[in-house]
Design an enzyme around this catalytic site. Structure first.
Site, short mmCIF file in Angstrom:
data_model
loop_
_atom_site.label_atom_id
_atom_site.label_comp_id
_atom_site.label_asym_id
_atom_site.label_seq_id
_atom_site.Cartn_x
_atom_site.Cartn_y
_atom_site.Cartn_z
N LEU A 109 0.84 -1.21 0.00
CA LEU A 109 0.00 0.00 0.00
C LEU A 109 0.88 1.26 0.00
O LEU A 109 0.79 2.11 0.88
CB LEU A 109 -0.96 -0.01 1.19
CG LEU A 109 -2.22 0.86 1.01
CD1 LEU A 109 -3.16 0.24 -0.01
CD2 LEU A 109 -2.94 1.07 2.33
N ARG A 130 2.32 4.47 -2.76
CA ARG A 130 1.57 5.48 -3.53
C ARG A 130 0.58 4.82 -4.49
O ARG A 130 -0.59 5.19 -4.55
CB ARG A 130 2.54 6.33 -4.35
CG ARG A 130 3.37 7.28 -3.56
CD ARG A 130 4.25 8.10 -4.52
NE ARG A 130 5.25 8.83 -3.79
CZ ARG A 130 6.38 8.29 -3.31
NH1 ARG A 130 6.63 7.01 -3.50
NH2 ARG A 130 7.24 9.01 -2.63
N ILE A 136 0.90 -4.94 -11.72
CA ILE A 136 1.37 -3.74 -12.40
C ILE A 136 2.68 -3.27 -11.73
O ILE A 136 3.10 -2.13 -11.93
CB ILE A 136 0.32 -2.60 -12.40
CG1 ILE A 136 -0.44 -2.49 -11.07
CG2 ILE A 136 -0.69 -2.80 -13.51
CD1 ILE A 136 0.27 -1.94 -9.93
N ARG A 155 6.17 -5.52 -10.62
CA ARG A 155 7.32 -6.15 -11.28
C ARG A 155 7.02 -7.61 -11.48
O ARG A 155 6.48 -8.28 -10.59
CB ARG A 155 8.58 -6.03 -10.41
CG ARG A 155 9.26 -4.70 -10.45
CD ARG A 155 9.98 -4.42 -11.79
NE ARG A 155 10.67 -3.16 -11.77
CZ ARG A 155 10.16 -1.99 -12.17
NH1 ARG A 155 8.93 -1.94 -12.66
NH2 ARG A 155 10.87 -0.89 -12.12
N GLU A 214 11.06 -9.68 -19.34
CA GLU A 214 10.58 -8.79 -20.42
C GLU A 214 11.69 -8.54 -21.44
O GLU A 214 12.86 -8.42 -21.04
CB GLU A 214 10.12 -7.45 -19.81
CG GLU A 214 8.93 -7.61 -18.92
CD GLU A 214 8.60 -6.36 -18.12
OE1 GLU A 214 9.15 -5.28 -18.43
OE2 GLU A 214 7.82 -6.47 -17.17
N HIS A 270 4.21 -3.78 -20.51
CA HIS A 270 4.79 -2.85 -19.51
C HIS A 270 4.52 -1.40 -19.92
O HIS A 270 5.44 -0.64 -20.22
CB HIS A 270 6.30 -3.10 -19.36
CG HIS A 270 6.85 -2.55 -18.07
ND1 HIS A 270 7.86 -3.13 -17.36
CD2 HIS A 270 6.51 -1.44 -17.38
CE1 HIS A 270 8.13 -2.41 -16.29
NE2 HIS A 270 7.33 -1.37 -16.28
C1 8YV Z 1 8.45 2.53 -16.77
C2 8YV Z 1 8.61 1.40 -14.45
O1 8YV Z 1 7.93 1.75 -17.79
O2 8YV Z 1 8.36 3.21 -12.98
C3 8YV Z 1 8.87 2.11 -13.19
O3 8YV Z 1 9.60 1.58 -12.34
O4 8YV Z 1 8.96 0.28 -14.60
C4 8YV Z 1 7.83 2.05 -15.54
O5 8YV Z 1 7.05 3.08 -15.13
C5 8YV Z 1 9.86 2.69 -17.01
O6 8YV Z 1 10.59 3.12 -15.92
C6 8YV Z 1 10.02 3.65 -18.18
O7 8YV Z 1 11.29 4.08 -18.32
#
Ligand code: 8YV
Length: 317
Positions: free
Chosen positions: A157, A159, A234, A236, A265, A283
């Site tokens: 929990l 941001r 959403i 890792r 990925e 992603h």
């Molecule tokens: C981005 C991310 O796709 O914020 C992160 O850690 O994995 C994603 O928001 C990435 O950093 C874009 O450069």
């Protein structure tokens, strides 16, 4: 002389690209053909690295940049940067904290809605002409799962997790969460055990940082989530034990999944491609013009700050 900066991952906003090229002696690592020759010529001058959250920077490359002062992450995740080594070397690390919260939370809800309601599947049904050609038009599509009112379990929990909770609450969903400890200023129920959270949730939404966790969503958690349960990730890919997830989806021991992130990925297990219970994204949770512009502006501000001898915003180390 302009400070020398090495950029490790692409930036898609033209105004940010122009501003970086104008302000700095900028080198794009991903366009460099002969990397050893490049390093022999430029390594000692490189004062900062720009990278993406998923890309990070290898320890090996850090070791080859003796005058590195800053790693600025164009993202929020710092799990692909060796923070302990950066700390030892006195290299500052910062991230675009707060810039992408809303977009990532939006996509989490979008993935869950899509998985429950079969939006992507139905889209394929219409596009392929099956709706028009089917004698009993709705028969090939099973009835969907209602989203409003689902019991949501949020893993982490921070941001993003909080922003997901606010959105899900607007759909009348009861919210519970797990984290390292209870968080006082939220009205949601804290469940210390991830397994217990999975067992009492219709959907688990993974929004945790991956700096210190790996494979936490495993066979036992998926079993507890059960055949009516959905998994959304959403955060890792490495937070989920991917073979366990594939197994659960293949066996139907969970109802479905919505995945923006994967273990290796851009390689996505091909077993997922034919599985209609899964919604897949490459992603892209932060990939809007508005958010990527804001992130790019924060990256530039962090470089300006460090080269002016100031502390950058979003400093993690
Ligand atoms: C981005 C991310 O796709 O914020 C992160 O850690 O994995 C994603 O928001 C990435 O950093 C874009 O450069």
């Amino acid at each position: 002389m302009k400070p020398t900066v090495l950029q490790l991952s692409a930036i898609l906003i033209p105004s940010i690209r122009d501003a970086l090229a104008e302000r700095f002696d900028l080198h794009r690592w991903f366009e460099v053909q002969d990397k050893p020759a490049f390093l022999a010529e430029h390594a000692a001058r490189i004062r900062a690295v720009i990278t993406g959250g998923h890309t990070g920077i290898s320890r090996e490359l850090m070791e080859q940049l003796p005058n590195l002062e800053l790693i600025t992450v164009n993202g929020v995740g710092t799990d692909a940067v060796d923070l302990a080594y950066a700390r030892d070397r006195g290299i500052q690390v910062c991230a675009t904290l707060g810039a992408l919260t809303e977009d990532v939370a939006d996509l989490a809800i979008g993935l869950l809605l899509s998985a429950c309601r079969g939006i992507a599947t139905s889209d394929r049904f219409v596009r392929s002409g099956q709706w028009a050609s089917s004698p009993t038009p709705l028969a090939p599509l099973p009835l969907a799962r209602q989203f409003s009112g689902m019991r949501i379990g949020i893993v982490g929990l921070g941001r993003v997790g909080r922003a997901v909770a606010v959105r899900a609450a607007a759909f009348g969903c009861p919210i519970a969460y797990t984290d390292l400890s209870a968080i006082n200023d939220v009205p949601y129920e804290f469940v210390p055990s991830l397994l217990a959270l999975a067992a009492r949730s219709d959907a688990l939404i993974v929004a945790a940082a991956a700096d210190q966790a790996e494979g936490i969503i495993d066979a036992a958690v998926l079993k507890a989530l059960g055949p009516e349960g959905y998994l959304i990730n959403i955060a890792r890919g490495k937070l989920v034990n991917e073979p366990d997830l594939l197994q659960a989806l293949a066996a139907g021991t969970i109802a479905g999944a919505g995945l923006d992130v994967f273990a290796a990925e851009p390689n996505v297990p091909t077993a997922l491609f034919a599985n209609e219970a899964v919604v897949l994204q490459p992603h892209r949770a932060s990939a809007t013009v508005q958010t990527r512009t804001r992130m790019g502006q924060m990256v530039i501000a962090s470089l300006d700050a460090v080269f002016a001898g100031q502390v950058p915003a979003g400093k993690v180390v």
